[in-house]
Design an enzyme around this catalytic site. Structure first.
Site, mmCIF file in Angstrom:
data_model
loop_
_atom_site.group_PDB
_atom_site.id
_atom_site.type_symbol
_atom_site.label_atom_id
_atom_site.label_comp_id
_atom_site.label_asym_id
_atom_site.label_seq_id
_atom_site.Cartn_x
_atom_site.Cartn_y
_atom_site.Cartn_z
ATOM 1 N N CYS A 50 0.821 -1.207 0.000
ATOM 2 C CA CYS A 50 0.000 0.000 0.000
ATOM 3 C C CYS A 50 0.866 1.273 0.000
ATOM 4 C CB CYS A 50 -0.953 0.001 1.191
ATOM 5 S SG CYS A 50 -0.121 -0.241 2.745
ATOM 6 N N ARG A 52 4.126 1.408 -1.502
ATOM 7 C CA ARG A 52 5.148 1.457 -2.562
ATOM 8 C C ARG A 52 4.876 0.457 -3.669
ATOM 9 N NH1 ARG A 52 9.681 1.877 -0.300
ATOM 10 N NH2 ARG A 52 8.810 2.150 1.772
ATOM 11 N N HIS A 102 19.123 1.152 -1.383
ATOM 12 C CA HIS A 102 17.684 1.384 -1.253
ATOM 13 C C HIS A 102 16.954 0.094 -0.855
ATOM 14 C CE1 HIS A 102 13.757 3.109 -1.926
ATOM 15 N NE2 HIS A 102 13.452 2.062 -2.674
ATOM 16 N N GLY A 192 -18.157 2.408 27.035
ATOM 17 C CA GLY A 192 -18.325 3.357 25.947
ATOM 18 C C GLY A 192 -18.057 2.658 24.636
#
Lengths: 358, 257
Positions: A50, A52, A102, A192
């Protein structure tokens, strides 16, 4: 053999673009194979998550690098029917050692939106496996990806890049595990029925918490909420009667005053025979739980500020570790026998910095 | 210097080293206690075994004939239980907390008198059982004290919401509570067996020299009964396990002087 890395990520493209340039897990192997059919491209691995979409390409020779890159970009345009020009910085490309660096950084979680997250490691493994099974990888990318997995593990094991949680939900889960160890069998009660309560409870459920009790002033809303989480609803006035069996209490009501006081817990705590701790998460503003509750033995209260503070410390800790991680990666890029800069100093026409659009 | 004392000196150095290594690892923000810590603890344990074997051969019975031997035996029990429990629960940090206590006991042993072995009499089964099982119970109480300290550190950090590297490395607080309870129960059962064995010993007046042991038995027995009947909170249990261990330590100190 030179390496070329082309793609886009959350750092270069907004979600509107990323969602148009993405592959499903089933497509990763076939598209990698398809890329190797292009002229000049011998090997390919495609990573698509999601955050790259990246293509790691082993190309014939540096003389053909520019040609291979053009071929890959054209293929991408055809594949996704891209007609308009995206902003110049949308797509990046890295060549040779910069591409290796990278990949190592991505595998180590350094390029992720949540710094140090581990999911990307598995996603790269899946992408590599898919490409390998479709015959899209050979000696060079095999060696490169094996090295990337080794470096990714080394970075995680020798630094604190994945230490500490970076979001409120993750902090809540981590603290629960710090208290109980295994969350299997833990009982959770929600006071809640707000969105943050639901998400926190779901995070706990994903780690094994089995029983969810929802107590809300609006009983119908509690029933609806409980059904959604496969739990059971409880009338709001009855929460004190059942809290003795609860391990984690998440309170997130919109009450203007505190609703959980030390005296409410004295009797339930006496009924807990085995000394199990009670973890209270107060995510309401104004707070639902009297801070004096934290003084009770075996009760650990964390309000929203305390959780945020821990998450922030986690983020800072990871940021501080970046330098150490980058040193490890640089060392391994230097030591890497493949794609050495001495062999391929620079691919013609390819600038290692992020650049033009596809 | 006799070889058996050299073993004890070397073992003491190992436990001190283990403590220092683990402390350095924590200060250096390493996520795990280094293997070297476990290794030096292992070497220390082997040296203790060599000492006990050597002394056992010399005295031809369980080597607890004087204070020196007694303290080394208790330290050995502590390390033995650490290896059993630490390995079972993968509590690498238990070594960090066990090492200083073991080092302290070894140091006390070195400072204690070590007269020559007494005249060797016949070996009595009940006597041997009493000595070994009672001292093993001291080891269990020692480890319960260590787990109690770990609990209290973590309890303090969670209450103050100050989490650091140590917090991430410590075992879950509920496990520590369970371990403390089980070790105390285990130690209490062992000590009870030791006391029964003492009654069965061929001695004219068993009650006289066993008075300190009865006190320890009563303290831990009280804790076990209170926990089973009324339920002790985890924090009180941890404090009690730390404070109660003063009794065995004092007893050993009394024996030492």
């Amino acid at each position: 053999m030179p390496l070329l890395c082309l793609g886009l990520s959350h750092k270069t493209a907004p979600v509107e673009i990323r969602e148009t340039v993405a592959f499903t897990p089933k497509e990763l192997g076939p598209v990698a194979r398809e890329l190797t059919d292009l002229p000049g491209i011998n090997e390919a691995v495609v990573v698509s998550t999601c955050n790259r979409m990246e293509m790691y390409l082993g190309i014939d020779s540096r003389e053909l690098a520019q040609e291979a890159r053009s071929q890959a970009e054209s293929w991408l345009r055809r594949r996704f029917g891209i007609e308009q020009d995206f902003p110049a910085e949308t797509f990046f490309h890295h060549a040779g050692p910069e591409g290796v660096r990278h990949l190592f950084a991505v595998a180590s979680g350094l390029d992720s939106m949540v710094l140090g997250e581990t999911e990307i490691f598995g996603q790269i493994k899946d992408a590599y496996r898919a490409a390998h099974e479709h015959g899209a990888t050979s000696r060079n990318l095999n060696k490169l990806f094996q090295e990337a997995f080794r470096v990714g593990k080394l970075v995680r094991n020798t630094t604190e890049i994945q230490r500490g949680s970076t979001s409120v939900g993750a902090v809540a889960v981590e603290l629960a595990e710090k208290l109980f160890g295994d969350l299997a069998g833990c009982q959770v009660m929600l006071l809640g029925a707000g969105e943050i309560s639901r998400r926190t409870a779901q995070s706990l459920q994903s780690r094994g918490a089995s029983s969810i009790i929802v107590s809300n002033r609006n009983y119908d809303r509690a029933v609806e909420f409980a059904a959604e989480m496969k739990g059971r609803a409880l009338a709001f006035d009855d929460w004190q009667k059942e809290v003795h069996a609860v391990d984690i209490l998440i309170s997130g009501t919109s009450a203007p005053h505190t609703i959980v006081h030390p005296e409410d817990l004295h009797a339930p705590l006496r009924r807990r025979s085995n000394g199990r701790p009670l973890f209270i998460i107060d995510i309401a503003v104004p707070r639902d739980v009297d801070p004096a509750v934290n003084d009770l033995d075996s009760v650990y209260l964390f309000d929203i500020d305390a959780l945020e503070k821990i998450a922030d410390e986690g983020r800072q800790r990871r940021q501080r570790e970046m330098h150490r991680c980058e040193e490890i990666i640089a060392e391994h890029v230097r030591a890497s026998a493949i794609f050495r800069p001495t062999t391929h100093p620079k691919l013609p026409g390819i600038d290692p910095a992020p650049s033009q659009s596809c | 210097m006799p070889i058996d004392r050299i073993y004890v000196y070397l073992a003491t150095a190992c436990f001190f080293g283990g403590f220092v290594f683990a402390l350095q690892a924590l200060r250096g923000n390493q996520s795990r206690t280094p293997r070297i810590n476990l290794s030096v603890m292992g070497v220390g344990f082997i040296l203790q075994c060599l000492f006990l074997a050597e002394r056992g051969r010399a005295v031809k019975q369980c080597p607890v004939t004087n204070t020196f031997e007694l303290l080394v035996f208790v330290a050995w029990c502590l390390v033995l239980l650490y290896f059993v429990i630490g390995a079972t629960y993968r509590w690498s940090l238990l070594g960090l907390f066990t090492a200083p206590l073991t080092f302290l006991l070894q140091l006390m042993a070195i400072l204690a008198p070590d007269p020559p072995p007494p005249v060797i009499g016949p070996v009595h089964f009940w006597n041997e059982l009493h000595k070994s099982v009672s001292l093993l119970s001291y080891g269990a109480f020692g480890l319960a004290c260590v787990a109690g300290v770990m609990f209290l550190i973590q309890d303090h950090q969670l209450k103050k919401r100050r989490l650091n590297t140590l917090s991430f490395n410590l075992p879950p607080i509920h496990y520590l509570h369970q371990a403390t309870r089980r070790l105390i129960l285990f130690g209490f059962v062992l000590l009870s067996v030791g006391i029964i064995a003492a009654f069965l010993m061929e001695r004219s007046n068993p009650g006289h020299s066993l008075a300190p042991v009865y006190v320890i038995w009563a303290i831990y027995g009280g804790m076990v009964c209170y926990d089973f009947t009324r339920g002790m909170s985890a924090r009180k249990g941890a404090i009690a396990s730390v404070l109660a261990f003063v009794a065995p330590l004092v007893t050993l100190w009394i024996f030492a002087h």
